[in-house]
Design a protein around this motif. Structure first.
Motif, mmCIF file in Angstrom:
data_model
loop_
_atom_site.group_PDB
_atom_site.id
_atom_site.type_symbol
_atom_site.label_atom_id
_atom_site.label_comp_id
_atom_site.label_asym_id
_atom_site.label_seq_id
_atom_site.Cartn_x
_atom_site.Cartn_y
_atom_site.Cartn_z
ATOM 1 N N PRO A 74 37.472 29.294 51.684
ATOM 2 C CA PRO A 74 38.264 28.629 50.579
ATOM 3 C C PRO A 74 38.624 29.609 49.494
ATOM 4 C CG PRO A 74 35.873 28.325 50.454
ATOM 5 C CD PRO A 74 36.144 28.994 51.715
ATOM 6 N N VAL A 75 39.712 29.428 48.889
ATOM 7 C CA VAL A 75 40.214 30.377 47.754
ATOM 8 C C VAL A 75 39.144 30.007 46.763
ATOM 9 C CG1 VAL A 75 41.975 30.694 46.133
ATOM 10 C CG2 VAL A 75 42.453 30.135 48.512
ATOM 11 N N GLN A 76 38.444 30.891 46.070
ATOM 12 C CA GLN A 76 37.637 30.574 45.040
ATOM 13 C C GLN A 76 37.792 32.031 44.255
ATOM 14 O OE1 GLN A 76 33.617 30.290 46.279
ATOM 15 N NE2 GLN A 76 34.009 31.071 48.309
ATOM 16 N N HIS A 77 37.002 31.934 42.959
ATOM 17 C CA HIS A 77 36.943 33.146 42.148
ATOM 18 C C HIS A 77 36.038 34.326 42.829
ATOM 19 C CE1 HIS A 77 37.249 35.496 38.482
ATOM 20 N NE2 HIS A 77 36.051 35.652 38.458
ATOM 21 N N PRO A 78 36.610 35.328 42.788
ATOM 22 C CA PRO A 78 38.151 35.898 42.250
ATOM 23 C C PRO A 78 39.163 35.621 43.503
ATOM 24 C CG PRO A 78 36.587 37.903 43.012
ATOM 25 C CD PRO A 78 35.843 36.689 43.297
ATOM 26 N N GLU A 79 40.148 35.037 43.077
ATOM 27 C CA GLU A 79 40.952 34.393 44.042
ATOM 28 C C GLU A 79 41.895 35.624 44.783
ATOM 29 O OE1 GLU A 79 40.754 33.345 40.936
ATOM 30 O OE2 GLU A 79 40.401 31.267 40.880
ATOM 31 N N LEU A 80 41.998 36.531 44.196
ATOM 32 C CA LEU A 80 42.683 37.590 44.874
ATOM 33 C C LEU A 80 42.001 38.107 46.243
ATOM 34 C CD1 LEU A 80 45.020 39.760 44.850
ATOM 35 C CD2 LEU A 80 43.854 41.128 43.645
ATOM 36 N N ILE A 81 40.780 38.586 46.188
ATOM 37 C CA ILE A 81 39.983 38.894 47.405
ATOM 38 C C ILE A 81 40.086 37.697 48.454
ATOM 39 C CG2 ILE A 81 37.690 38.202 46.554
ATOM 40 C CD1 ILE A 81 39.003 41.104 48.858
ATOM 41 N N HIS A 82 40.201 36.405 47.836
ATOM 42 C CA HIS A 82 39.985 35.430 49.092
ATOM 43 C C HIS A 82 41.477 35.358 49.566
ATOM 44 C CE1 HIS A 82 35.959 34.733 46.949
ATOM 45 N NE2 HIS A 82 35.611 34.422 48.139
ATOM 46 N N GLN A 83 42.243 35.393 48.689
ATOM 47 C CA GLN A 83 43.775 35.104 49.121
ATOM 48 C C GLN A 83 44.072 36.182 50.241
ATOM 49 O OE1 GLN A 83 45.911 35.396 45.265
ATOM 50 N NE2 GLN A 83 45.542 33.039 45.110
ATOM 51 N N ALA A 84 43.563 37.220 50.061
ATOM 52 C CA ALA A 84 43.496 38.529 50.931
ATOM 53 C C ALA A 84 43.026 38.277 52.142
ATOM 54 C CB ALA A 84 43.262 39.756 50.422
#
Length: 345
Positions: A74-84
């Motif tokens: 899931p997208v969670q903090h830090p969002e950038l790494i999870h989005q990648a």
């Protein structure tokens, strides 16, 4: 999704020829011998049950895997790494490795629900390998699965970290989310997968591959070592770990290990063939990349036609290992072997 494999009712054995190199690779020798042996076992042992709908099976299993993968990161903090991580993990693809895990588990009487964390882990690790493989310091590729590679979207630093995160999370995902399976089996799956991806497996193949680039003296044994470790090791882990989750016996695990080693090497032989026969638009990645980087490939060492024969011999050897299993339950693995042989991307 790639076109449906051509499911012949039974296998047609390939007449073997001498390999035009100074010495034959041991797996090529073994596959040739196994091909000759398998022909004597009769056509019945290598028949796909005619009622089996492979295309429907792949669609169903791939959808189940997609749902599980979507939930797994899931997208969670830090969002950038999870989005990648999600960008590459959810970018599509054939999902061969997770489907192999599910098929092997169900073959020996296990449930898809029990093996799904392991199946997802296989795709996480495979995705990691693609992210890292595409980096400028490695293969320096701009496209993967028809989309810009991870480092082209997020930068090299985040791409490296996204791969690292997927690799470590794969093991956590198996340990945390596998339910209803004896702890000893789960522990062995973690150990098997760790070996497959580490310095005795995928990384070993990658290192030898890197050091062999531009070396015109690479022989067939070295090329086979690269592909057995860089590609086949994870495919073998997908099958064996799936079967282990399902409760397979040691004899079953040994047969499935041989099956998966053969389809794993065949997968890479086919990959080498497609690199010189298919355009970028079909492959979803840059075509002809191996030639430009002066890599040794099966077509380069053996020629295109002999490479096709080797791939067929390996597939024949693989399906011969399935003769100990119930044919209806083994149908997905028979068909997956054909799919690997006949794929066009």
């Amino acid at each position: 999704m790639a076109p449906q494999a051509s499911l012949r009712p039974c296998w047609t054995q390939v007449k073997t020829q001498a390999v035009p190199t100074r010495r034959r690779s041991r797996s090529v020798r073994a596959s040739t011998q196994a091909t000759e042996v398998s022909s004597s076992r009769g056509e019945e042992a290598a028949c796909v049950p005619p009622a089996f709908d492979f295309k429907a099976y792949m669609v169903q299993k791939a959808q189940q895997v997609e749902v599980a993968l979507e939930k797994s990161v899931p997208v969670q903090h830090p969002e950038l790494i999870h989005q990648a991580m999600r960008y590459s993990l959810l970018a599509g693809g054939k999902r061969i490795r997770p489907v192999l895990s599910i098929a092997a588990c169900e073959l020996v009487g296990g449930e898809a629900e029990a093996v799904m964390p392991t199946a997802c882990a296989m795709e996480m690790i495979h995705t990691m390998s693609l992210i890292h493989d595409d980096l400028p310091s490695m293969d320096n590729d701009d496209f993967r699965r028809g989309k810009p590679t991870n480092h082209k979207v997020y930068g090299e630093e985040i791409a490296i970290l996204a791969g690292d995160a997927l690799l470590s999370y794969a093991f956590e995902h198996i340990a945390r989310h596998t339910k209803g399976v004896e702890p000893e089996r789960v522990l062995q799956v973690v150990a098997d997968l760790g070996k497959a991806v580490g310095s005795e497996g995928l990384v070993a193949g990658q290192v030898v591959d890197i050091k062999s680039e531009g070396n015109g003296d690479v022989e067939l044994d070295t090329l086979q070592y690269i592909h057995e470790h860089k590609t086949a090791a994870l495919l073998e882990a997908a099958v064996v770990c799936g079967a282990r989750i399902g409760g397979a016996t040691e004899a079953q695990l040994e047969a499935l290990a041989r099956y998966s080693r053969n389809i794993g090497l065949a997968f890479q032989v086919i990959d080498d063939i497609l690199d010189v026969t298919q355009p970028t638009e079909v492959l979803g990645k840059t075509a002809g990349k191996d030639l430009l980087s002066e890599k040794s490939t099966y077509p380069k060492l053996l020629g295109l036609e002999r490479s096709k024969e080797v791939a067929q011999e390996l597939i024949d050897s693989a399906v011969a290992e399935l003769s100990i299993f119930d044919k209806e339950r083994a149908a997905p693995l028979y068909a997956l072997a054909l799919y690997i042989r006949d794929r066009q991307s």
